[in-house]
Design a protein around this motif. Sequence first.
Motif, mmCIF file in Angstrom:
data_model
loop_
_atom_site.group_PDB
_atom_site.id
_atom_site.type_symbol
_atom_site.label_atom_id
_atom_site.label_comp_id
_atom_site.label_asym_id
_atom_site.label_seq_id
_atom_site.Cartn_x
_atom_site.Cartn_y
_atom_site.Cartn_z
ATOM 1 N N MET A 1 25.327 25.108 26.567
ATOM 2 C CA MET A 1 25.992 26.311 26.097
ATOM 3 C C MET A 1 26.855 26.875 27.212
ATOM 4 O O MET A 1 26.402 27.035 28.326
ATOM 5 N N THR A 2 28.110 27.173 26.908
ATOM 6 C CA THR A 2 29.021 27.668 27.933
ATOM 7 C C THR A 2 29.751 28.896 27.433
ATOM 8 O O THR A 2 30.644 28.785 26.613
ATOM 9 N N VAL A 3 29.379 30.048 27.901
ATOM 10 C CA VAL A 3 30.062 31.263 27.471
ATOM 11 C C VAL A 3 30.533 32.096 28.644
ATOM 12 O O VAL A 3 31.015 33.206 28.467
ATOM 13 N N ASP A 4 30.418 31.576 29.862
ATOM 14 C CA ASP A 4 30.876 32.327 31.027
ATOM 15 C C ASP A 4 32.383 32.200 31.162
ATOM 16 O O ASP A 4 32.892 31.128 31.422
ATOM 17 N N HIS A 5 33.096 33.279 30.971
ATOM 18 C CA HIS A 5 34.543 33.296 31.199
ATOM 19 C C HIS A 5 34.823 34.358 32.248
ATOM 20 O O HIS A 5 34.748 35.545 31.959
ATOM 21 N N SER A 6 35.134 33.930 33.454
ATOM 22 C CA SER A 6 35.441 34.928 34.471
ATOM 23 C C SER A 6 36.784 35.557 34.171
ATOM 24 O O SER A 6 37.679 34.917 33.643
ATOM 25 N N PRO A 7 36.955 36.847 34.464
ATOM 26 C CA PRO A 7 38.190 37.541 34.118
ATOM 27 C C PRO A 7 39.377 37.020 34.888
ATOM 28 O O PRO A 7 39.263 36.589 36.019
ATOM 29 N N THR A 8 40.526 37.075 34.266
ATOM 30 C CA THR A 8 41.756 36.660 34.930
ATOM 31 C C THR A 8 42.353 37.836 35.690
ATOM 32 O O THR A 8 41.770 38.893 35.797
ATOM 33 N N VAL A 9 43.547 37.621 36.214
ATOM 34 C CA VAL A 9 44.143 38.603 37.117
ATOM 35 C C VAL A 9 44.339 39.948 36.422
ATOM 36 O O VAL A 9 44.896 40.041 35.347
ATOM 37 N N SER A 10 43.901 40.992 37.073
ATOM 38 C CA SER A 10 44.148 42.349 36.601
ATOM 39 C C SER A 10 44.349 43.239 37.807
ATOM 40 O O SER A 10 43.511 43.297 38.683
ATOM 41 N N PRO A 397 25.331 32.418 37.842
ATOM 42 C CA PRO A 397 25.652 32.943 39.177
ATOM 43 C C PRO A 397 26.664 32.111 39.950
ATOM 44 O O PRO A 397 27.123 32.530 41.010
ATOM 45 N N LEU A 398 27.028 30.917 39.435
ATOM 46 C CA LEU A 398 27.916 30.029 40.178
ATOM 47 C C LEU A 398 29.287 30.651 40.420
ATOM 48 O O LEU A 398 29.857 30.534 41.501
ATOM 49 N N LEU A 399 29.825 31.329 39.411
ATOM 50 C CA LEU A 399 31.176 31.865 39.516
ATOM 51 C C LEU A 399 31.262 32.940 40.596
ATOM 52 O O LEU A 399 32.232 32.989 41.355
ATOM 53 N N ASN A 400 30.237 33.789 40.669
ATOM 54 C CA ASN A 400 30.229 34.809 41.718
ATOM 55 C C ASN A 400 30.146 34.183 43.102
ATOM 56 O O ASN A 400 30.767 34.663 44.058
ATOM 57 N N LEU A 401 29.378 33.098 43.221
ATOM 58 C CA LEU A 401 29.266 32.405 44.503
ATOM 59 C C LEU A 401 30.618 31.884 44.965
ATOM 60 O O LEU A 401 31.031 32.099 46.106
ATOM 61 N N VAL A 402 31.330 31.211 44.061
ATOM 62 C CA VAL A 402 32.599 30.580 44.432
ATOM 63 C C VAL A 402 33.666 31.626 44.740
ATOM 64 O O VAL A 402 34.367 31.537 45.753
ATOM 65 N N ILE A 403 33.787 32.632 43.882
ATOM 66 C CA ILE A 403 34.801 33.665 44.098
ATOM 67 C C ILE A 403 34.488 34.479 45.351
ATOM 68 O O ILE A 403 35.390 35.011 46.011
ATOM 69 N N GLY A 404 33.215 34.523 45.725
ATOM 70 C CA GLY A 404 32.812 35.259 46.918
ATOM 71 C C GLY A 404 33.345 34.667 48.209
ATOM 72 O O GLY A 404 33.269 35.311 49.264
ATOM 73 N N TYR A 405 33.901 33.468 48.162
ATOM 74 C CA TYR A 405 34.439 32.838 49.371
ATOM 75 C C TYR A 405 35.848 33.306 49.711
ATOM 76 O O TYR A 405 36.364 32.994 50.781
ATOM 77 N N VAL A 406 36.510 34.025 48.803
ATOM 78 C CA VAL A 406 37.891 34.441 49.057
ATOM 79 C C VAL A 406 37.952 35.916 49.422
ATOM 80 O O VAL A 406 37.006 36.673 49.167
ATOM 81 N N GLU A 407 39.063 36.327 50.007
ATOM 82 C CA GLU A 407 39.253 37.724 50.356
ATOM 83 C C GLU A 407 39.406 38.569 49.091
ATOM 84 O O GLU A 407 39.820 38.075 48.037
#
Length: 488
Positions: A1-10, A397-407
């Motif tokens: 099941m895949t329902v995680d959609h991280s938000p795009t640019v805002s 939690p994977l998406l937060n981990l990956v995005i956490g590497y950028v400024e």
Amino acid sequence: MTVDHSPTVSHPSQTAPKSQPSALALTILLLGGFITVFDLFVVNVAIPSIQAGLGASFAEIGFVIAGYELAFGVLLIAGGRLGDRHGRCRLFALGMAGFAVTSLLCGLAPDATSLIVARLLQGATGAILFPQVYALLRVMYDDAGRRRAFGLLGMTLGLAAIAGQVFGGLIVESDLFGLGWRIIFLINLPIGIIALLSARIIPESRSSEAMGVDWPGIGLATTGLLLLLLPLLEGPNTGWPLWTWASMTASLVVLAAFLIWEHLVASGGGDPAIDLTLFRNIGFSAGSFVVLLIYSTSTSLFLCFALLVQSGLGLTPFAAGTLFAPASVGFVVASLVAPKLVTRFGNMAIAGGALVYAAGIGWLIVTAAGLGEEAKTSALLPPLILFGFGQGLSMTPLLNLVIGYVEENQAGMAAGFISTMQQVGGAFGVSVVGIFFVGILASDASEGISRATRYADAFSGAMIYNFAAVLLAAALITLIVRMRRAGQ
């Protein structure tokens, strides 16, 4: 099941309404999120019926799924920027109208090719619609209201996935108005019309610092990915003729041209589709690949599982959807637990979740391999639950981990790119797994093996890719978490 959609640019600088939005406005936005996810999952249980009704090959039904994900993925960032620039409510209404029209085209498709084209268009309109849901919820509410709204959105997307499996199977099996599988698309028409007429109550907002849309870059990326996916899907059916290899070679050239173009746009002070400086961070680069790997295993498993239990074992669409529902419940439960585990044990818990996910896939492989003519499909329930639970532990939690590497100032761009990787990963997984599924199915047919055993063998063999991909993802997560701890 895949329902995680991280938000795009805002962008933070934006005009926003001061009055409290109505409950109906929130409902309409949630409905927009619901139908985009529902349409991704409902097709899974309808695929065998579509294949039989249109006489479609595996490559064609693969593209029915992959085409939606590909168009959705590559246009997500553009959809978010268009809403920032021209008005999010306006783009939401446009997306709802487009989604309704393209759903009608899907429901009326006379052949597989027409359905594939309609699904590509449907994915494109979904990419216009979906980013506006996130952006509007951000600007419509204060902090407390935003937390409540996003909590409701998460619950809505989870319910959409479950409803797509169970309710979708029911409406296909019910054969409403004699329309068979076509009704799963046609029901979007009245929903879209209602939402479109009600969208005027949603307060308009736009950003004063909206980024431009890099249409040439998006065109190059889309062309390159299509040139790669098409031969991967068609190759097993056609014996890998010369054009398949030429197409894959051309895809590398076009994707290289895309990277060069993005560099030129950024150097000239423009707004590239992807900021290549993001990939100077090894953690983000490796994490993006992990996202692609993890998400490549989800849609492909749903597709092959639907073919196994319906075409192979003879289950009805409703029975197939009901069988898979516990996996969706396991995903939702794990999604609630995962943040607490990360807080308690750190990011290494994500690698542990991936290992649980791999264990669920491995258990499914072993169980399916033992299925025969007298198959008891109830034996699939425990591994399906473990599969869904592991998926929730790792994906959430994977998406937060990956995005956490950028400024922080690059977080929007990074989130948009990771959203794209989710969808492109799903399309890529369908293409790769199809090579093994079709090959094993054809090999068993030539040996006179029973239908149920053929599909069981094809499913088990194809899922070895998923098992290996998740194990590799777990290893990479462990590596990047250790690198972060070491301060690299």
